[in-house]
Design a protein around this motif. Structure first.
Motif, PDB file in Angstrom:
ATOM      1  N   THR A   1      -8.281   9.461  14.253  1.00 52.08           N
ATOM      2  CA  THR A   1      -8.089   8.394  13.262  1.00 52.08           C
ATOM      3  C   THR A   1      -7.770   8.973  11.891  1.00 52.08           C
ATOM      4  OG1 THR A   1      -9.636   6.962  14.441  1.00 52.08           O
ATOM      5  CG2 THR A   1      -9.147   6.399  12.151  1.00 52.08           C
TER       6      THR A   1
ATOM      7  N   ILE B   1      -4.271   8.651   9.765  1.00 52.11           N
ATOM      8  CA  ILE B   1      -4.160   8.148   8.388  1.00 52.11           C
ATOM      9  C   ILE B   1      -3.439   9.158   7.512  1.00 52.11           C
ATOM     10  CG2 ILE B   1      -5.484   7.528   6.329  1.00 52.11           C
ATOM     11  CD1 ILE B   1      -7.627   6.388   8.202  1.00 52.11           C
TER      12      ILE B   1
ATOM     13  N   TYR C   1       0.156   9.192   8.063  1.00 54.87           N
ATOM     14  CA  TYR C   1       0.782   7.980   7.523  1.00 54.87           C
ATOM     15  C   TYR C   1       1.105   8.131   6.036  1.00 54.87           C
ATOM     16  CZ  TYR C   1       1.027   3.199   5.690  1.00 54.87           C
ATOM     17  OH  TYR C   1       1.405   2.064   5.024  1.00 54.87           O
ATOM     18  N   ILE C   2       0.268   8.889   5.345  1.00 48.41           N
ATOM     19  CA  ILE C   2       0.443   9.040   3.893  1.00 48.41           C
ATOM     20  C   ILE C   2       1.524  10.082   3.625  1.00 48.41           C
ATOM     21  CG2 ILE C   2      -0.684   9.614   1.707  1.00 48.41           C
ATOM     22  CD1 ILE C   2      -3.351   8.858   3.022  1.00 48.41           C
TER      23      ILE C   2
ATOM     24  N   LYS D   1       2.217   4.834  -0.304  1.00 49.64           N
ATOM     25  CA  LYS D   1       1.289   4.705   0.829  1.00 49.64           C
ATOM     26  C   LYS D   1      -0.097   5.211   0.467  1.00 49.64           C
ATOM     27  CE  LYS D   1       4.727   4.798   4.536  1.00 49.64           C
ATOM     28  NZ  LYS D   1       5.198   5.495   5.753  1.00 49.64           N
ATOM     29  N   LEU D   2      -0.161   6.255  -0.367  1.00 48.86           N
ATOM     30  CA  LEU D   2      -1.457   6.749  -0.827  1.00 48.86           C
ATOM     31  C   LEU D   2      -2.174   5.675  -1.635  1.00 48.86           C
ATOM     32  CD1 LEU D   2      -3.529   8.998  -1.240  1.00 48.86           C
ATOM     33  CD2 LEU D   2      -2.200   9.759  -3.224  1.00 48.86           C
TER      34      LEU D   2
ATOM     35  N   VAL E   1      -3.579   3.031   0.736  1.00 48.38           N
ATOM     36  CA  VAL E   1      -4.786   3.490   1.421  1.00 48.38           C
ATOM     37  C   VAL E   1      -5.989   3.446   0.483  1.00 48.38           C
ATOM     38  CG1 VAL E   1      -5.904   5.487   2.481  1.00 48.38           C
ATOM     39  CG2 VAL E   1      -3.556   4.911   3.091  1.00 48.38           C
TER      40      VAL E   1
ATOM     41  N   LEU F   1      -6.997  -0.198  -0.026  1.00 47.92           N
ATOM     42  CA  LEU F   1      -7.690  -0.744   1.139  1.00 47.92           C
ATOM     43  C   LEU F   1      -9.101  -0.185   1.253  1.00 47.92           C
ATOM     44  CD1 LEU F   1      -4.816  -0.673   3.795  1.00 47.92           C
ATOM     45  CD2 LEU F   1      -5.805  -2.681   2.671  1.00 47.92           C
ATOM     46  N   ALA F   2      -9.254   1.103   0.931  1.00 49.08           N
ATOM     47  CA  ALA F   2     -10.590   1.709   0.968  1.00 49.08           C
ATOM     48  C   ALA F   2     -11.496   1.064  -0.073  1.00 49.08           C
ATOM     49  CB  ALA F   2     -10.492   3.213   0.724  1.00 49.08           C
TER      50      ALA F   2
END
Length: 202
Positions: free
Chosen positions: A12, A16, A19-20, A25-26, A29, A32-33
């Motif tokens: 996982t 992630i 994906y970054i 995108k960073l 993330v 969302l965190a």
């Protein structure tokens, strides 16, 4: 089983990280965190937050309808030169002018909404605030202005002041009445608690 869970968690995290591949995108993330943590924090502390909200609703409030009657009572019985009524928020550290009245009972509106702050850099002011919280009535010579509104006090000849909390109760402090005289009055403390109670709405 533990190895499987560790492998899943590792996959996982790697997913992630893969994906970054851009600043955008960073940012997504991180957002969302943050939202996830905020939601978890609110969920875990919902009872405390609801309790604090309910408690705040139980706090007494100032009785704005009686500002003028309380001021006139003080002016008439003590011969004061000025009466200023403040609302107080001890949590936010605010002390805001609601009304100011001159000796003849007329309103002086230039300072309406002016926040003088609760605790300031002036040690005399801070000592008075502590005494107000303890349900005392600090009185004394007003030789030097403590704030911008204090400069106005001096400009109209105020040389002696008293302060009383609203309500006059050491367990609550939602407002303040400051009274100024040109000369030291006789027994001003006797009438000020009555005015403080007048402005207290349960």
């Amino acid at each position: 089983m533990a190895e499987l869970e560790q492998g899943t968690a590792k996959d996982t995290v790697l997913g992630i990280l893969s994906y970054i591949d851009s600043p955008f995108k960073l940012g997504v993330v991180i957002l969302l965190a943050f939202l996830g943590f905020s939601g978890y924090f609110i969920y875990q502390n919902q009872e405390v937050m609801i309790g604090a909200y309910v408690k705040s609703k139980e706090r007494p409030v100032m009785n704005a309808d009686r500002y003028e009657p309380a001021a006139r009572l003080i002016l008439k019985t003590t011969g004061a030169a000025v009466v200023v009524i403040f609302t107080v928020d001890t949590i936010l550290g605010k002390r805001v002018v609601e009304r100011a009245y001159l000796a003849d009972g007329t309103r002086y509106k230039d300072f309406d909404g002016y926040d003088v702050g609760l605790f300031t850099q002036n040690i005399n002011n801070n000592n008075d605030i502590i005494r107000l919280m303890a349900n005392e009535i600090p009185c004394g010579e007003y030789a030097k202005a403590q704030s911008e509104i204090g400069l106005w006090y001096k400009s109209i000849g105020v040389n002696y002041t008293c302060r009383v909390s609203v309500p006059p109760d050491k367990n609550q402090f939602i407002g303040q009445i400051t009274v100024g005289w040109k000369e030291k009055p006789v027994d001003p403390e006797s009438i000020l608690p009555i005015a403080g109670l007048m402005l207290h709405r349960k």
